[in-house]
Design an enzyme around this catalytic site. Structure first.
Site, PDB file in Angstrom:
ATOM      1  N   GLU A 141       4.363 -27.344 -10.153  1.00  0.00           N
ATOM      2  CA  GLU A 141       5.448 -26.448  -9.746  1.00  0.00           C
ATOM      3  C   GLU A 141       4.913 -25.230  -9.010  1.00  0.00           C
ATOM      4  OE1 GLU A 141       8.144 -26.865 -13.728  1.00  0.00           O
ATOM      5  OE2 GLU A 141       8.013 -24.900 -12.797  1.00  0.00           O
ATOM      6  N   CYS A 180       4.155 -18.062  -6.009  1.00  0.00           N
ATOM      7  CA  CYS A 180       3.409 -18.221  -7.262  1.00  0.00           C
ATOM      8  C   CYS A 180       2.938 -19.677  -7.311  1.00  0.00           C
ATOM      9  CB  CYS A 180       4.340 -17.905  -8.433  1.00  0.00           C
ATOM     10  SG  CYS A 180       3.610 -18.266 -10.035  1.00  0.00           S
ATOM     11  N   CYS A 205      -2.452 -27.589 -18.620  1.00  0.00           N
ATOM     12  CA  CYS A 205      -3.338 -26.478 -18.986  1.00  0.00           C
ATOM     13  C   CYS A 205      -3.898 -26.771 -20.365  1.00  0.00           C
ATOM     14  CB  CYS A 205      -2.540 -25.177 -19.023  1.00  0.00           C
ATOM     15  SG  CYS A 205      -3.534 -23.714 -19.370  1.00  0.00           S
ATOM     16  N   CYS A 207      -1.426 -21.604 -25.077  1.00  0.00           N
ATOM     17  CA  CYS A 207      -0.693 -20.411 -25.521  1.00  0.00           C
ATOM     18  C   CYS A 207       0.625 -20.871 -26.144  1.00  0.00           C
ATOM     19  CB  CYS A 207      -0.434 -19.469 -24.342  1.00  0.00           C
ATOM     20  SG  CYS A 207      -1.956 -18.850 -23.602  1.00  0.00           S
ATOM     21  N   CYS A 248       4.100 -20.934 -24.180  1.00  0.00           N
ATOM     22  CA  CYS A 248       4.053 -21.397 -22.785  1.00  0.00           C
ATOM     23  C   CYS A 248       4.389 -22.882 -22.663  1.00  0.00           C
ATOM     24  CB  CYS A 248       2.664 -21.123 -22.221  1.00  0.00           C
ATOM     25  SG  CYS A 248       2.485 -21.667 -20.519  1.00  0.00           S
ATOM     26  N   SER A 298      -3.625 -11.625 -19.212  1.00  0.00           N
ATOM     27  CA  SER A 298      -2.527 -11.906 -20.130  1.00  0.00           C
ATOM     28  C   SER A 298      -2.941 -11.400 -21.508  1.00  0.00           C
ATOM     29  CB  SER A 298      -2.250 -13.408 -20.167  1.00  0.00           C
ATOM     30  OG  SER A 298      -1.784 -13.809 -18.904  1.00  0.00           O
ATOM     31  N   LEU A 299      -2.422 -10.231 -21.842  1.00  0.00           N
ATOM     32  CA  LEU A 299      -2.856  -9.565 -23.079  1.00  0.00           C
ATOM     33  C   LEU A 299      -1.943  -9.983 -24.238  1.00  0.00           C
ATOM     34  CD1 LEU A 299      -4.721  -7.407 -24.332  1.00  0.00           C
ATOM     35  CD2 LEU A 299      -3.138  -5.656 -23.511  1.00  0.00           C
ATOM     36  N   CYS A 324       8.613 -21.455 -16.684  1.00  0.00           N
ATOM     37  CA  CYS A 324       7.679 -22.144 -15.790  1.00  0.00           C
ATOM     38  C   CYS A 324       7.172 -23.394 -16.491  1.00  0.00           C
ATOM     39  CB  CYS A 324       6.483 -21.258 -15.482  1.00  0.00           C
ATOM     40  SG  CYS A 324       6.961 -19.669 -14.872  1.00  0.00           S
TER      41      CYS A 324
HETATM   42  N1  SAH Z   1      -3.337 -19.063 -17.399  1.00  0.00           N
HETATM   43  C1  SAH Z   1      -3.055 -17.843 -16.700  1.00  0.00           C
HETATM   44  C2  SAH Z   1      -1.998 -17.942 -15.635  1.00  0.00           C
HETATM   45  C3  SAH Z   1      -0.798 -18.781 -15.882  1.00  0.00           C
HETATM   46  S1  SAH Z   1       0.449 -18.158 -16.952  1.00  0.00           S
HETATM   47  C4  SAH Z   1      -2.748 -16.750 -17.696  1.00  0.00           C
HETATM   48  O1  SAH Z   1      -2.728 -17.005 -18.880  1.00  0.00           O
HETATM   49  O2  SAH Z   1      -2.589 -15.614 -17.271  1.00  0.00           O
HETATM   50  C5  SAH Z   1       1.165 -16.785 -16.126  1.00  0.00           C
HETATM   51  C6  SAH Z   1       1.722 -15.726 -17.060  1.00  0.00           C
HETATM   52  O3  SAH Z   1       2.948 -16.170 -17.667  1.00  0.00           O
HETATM   53  C7  SAH Z   1       0.788 -15.408 -18.216  1.00  0.00           C
HETATM   54  O4  SAH Z   1       0.783 -14.033 -18.470  1.00  0.00           O
HETATM   55  C8  SAH Z   1       1.435 -16.169 -19.350  1.00  0.00           C
HETATM   56  O5  SAH Z   1       1.003 -15.705 -20.580  1.00  0.00           O
HETATM   57  C9  SAH Z   1       2.901 -15.939 -19.066  1.00  0.00           C
HETATM   58  N2  SAH Z   1       3.822 -16.840 -19.720  1.00  0.00           N
HETATM   59  C10 SAH Z   1       3.682 -18.148 -19.996  1.00  0.00           C
HETATM   60  N3  SAH Z   1       4.765 -18.636 -20.618  1.00  0.00           N
HETATM   61  C11 SAH Z   1       5.628 -17.613 -20.721  1.00  0.00           C
HETATM   62  C12 SAH Z   1       6.932 -17.481 -21.273  1.00  0.00           C
HETATM   63  N4  SAH Z   1       7.558 -18.511 -21.846  1.00  0.00           N
HETATM   64  N5  SAH Z   1       7.517 -16.273 -21.185  1.00  0.00           N
HETATM   65  C13 SAH Z   1       6.892 -15.226 -20.601  1.00  0.00           C
HETATM   66  N6  SAH Z   1       5.668 -15.283 -20.072  1.00  0.00           N
HETATM   67  C14 SAH Z   1       5.036 -16.467 -20.143  1.00  0.00           C
END
Ligand code: SAH
Length: 355
Positions: free
Chosen positions: A105, A118, A125, A129, A132, A227-228, A346
């Protein structure tokens, strides 16, 4: 930027992915075919500026050379399978098929200052997380530089407008695909390619410490976003399994190193999850963690994922959290939600197709 090219060396017997080659690599490839260096310049422009879909379209290249390229090189093109267009703000979500049929995507966001794309850096992945959607099926494979570029090229062609910003924030962990990411960044900012300024490119990572440090040493002018999502190691571990490998203190040190080495201010992303990381105490801890840094914080109300029970805090809680940070002189924005009407977090469009 690089001398070793895993893609090209690994696949010597297979057609070479010429859209993933830097200019010097393309020159060397063509030299092996007995061609002069200026040919590389011509072909590079066909690939990266005019973004043709076939060798046939390279009209200033001889028919003979086009035939040779047809046999020895691969022209990677991705196909748009579905596009969802937001009626509210023009955001477009694309589902693309890679040459081997895997789906990814990408998203186009239209802002006053320009068009931002984006992109995904991997199909799936492996970072897992908890909130996600992209993590649910695990990693399928990493994308080649050509496949990352193609997302931007095809979207630019689709809308017939220039793309001015790129964020590597789609599916995948870009620093888990480090060599291909570097090559992609070099190609994207090449003056004979799309020539997107490094300052208009953001790479987002979940916090792979050795790669953050290695990237810092490259001294690129891109923005790095971390991504904190939690103000303490304990809480971060509940949301992000990667924290077991690299703890918060190590990650923050790597971010300090990135800023010190590149002079580029870090962005910290913080997805607010109701009842998990959105309390007054969380905000206080976050202020203590970031208080003395020159940085920017992006608060993102969590995007609910069908398979998970995480919810967004209400607007008051979100504003209280933001105000607390502002009182402590931390630059903070709440990320505007784009394309709400074509929502689903996403990664969900891809999942709908069973990928
Ligand atoms: N792997 C990378 C980039 C991809 S995710 C990373 O972790 O930064 C892009 C951003 O979207 C990251 O900050 C991720 O934590 C956040 N993200 C993923 N799923 C999400 C959700 N359901 N709601 C809000 N942010 C989300």
């Amino acid at each position: 930027m690089h001398n070793t090219n895993p893609i090209i060396t690994e696949q010597m017997s297979e057609p070479a992915d010429i859209k993933s080659m830097t200019k010097p690599e393309l020159t060397a490839f063509l030299a092996r075919l007995g061609e002069k260096p200026f040919r590389a310049g011509q072909i590079f422009k066909w690939l990266h500026q005019r973004q043709v879909r076939s060798f046939e379209e390279m009209t200033d290249i001889s028919k003979d050379l086009r035939n040779v390229l047809q046999k020895t090189a691969q022209l990677t093109v991705i196909k748009s399978v579905e596009v969802q267009i937001s009626k509210q703000d023009g955001t477009r979500k694309y589902l693309f098929a890679l040459p081997d049929g895997h789906m990814i995507e990408s998203v186009l966001m239209k802002y006053k200052h320009g068009n931002s794309v984006c992109i995904s850096s991997q199909a799936g992945c492996r970072m897992a997380c908890r909130f996600c959607a992209s993590a649910i099926g695990g990693l399928v494979r990493s994308l080649h530089p050509s496949e990352m570029l193609e997302q931007i090229y095809r979207i630019g062609q689709d809308i017939g407008e220039r793309i001015s910003n790129v964020v590597v924030m789609g599916t995948g962990e870009p620093l888990d695909n480090y060599d291909n990411l570097l090559r992609f960044l070099e190609l994207l900012s090449d003056e004979h390619g799309l020539h997107i300024s490094q300052r208009s490119i953001t790479v987002s990572t979940c916090g792979l410490v050795p790669q953050i440090r290695a990237l810092a040493d490259r001294k690129l002018q891109i923005t790095l976003a971390l991504s904190l999502h939690a103000p303490s190691q304990e809480k971060r571990l509940l949301l992000m399994p990667v924290a077991a490998k690299y703890d918060l203190a190590q990650v923050m040190e790597a971010c300090d190193y990135y800023f010190a080495t590149t002079g580029r201010r870090m962005t910290f992303e913080y997805s607010l999850v109701h009842g998990v990381n959105d309390t007054e105490e969380d905000a206080e801890q976050l202020c203590a963690l970031l208080g003395n840094k020159n940085c920017h914080v992006n608060l993102i109300p969590v995007n609910p994922v069908r398979e998970r029970s995480f919810r967004q805090p209400d607007m008051n809680t979100t504003m209280r959290f933001k105000n607390k940070l502002e009182k402590n002189k931390i630059n903070v924005t709440i990320r505007r939600e784009m394309g709400r009407d074509i929502d689903g977090a996403c990664g969900q469009l891809r999942k709908k197709y069973g990928h």
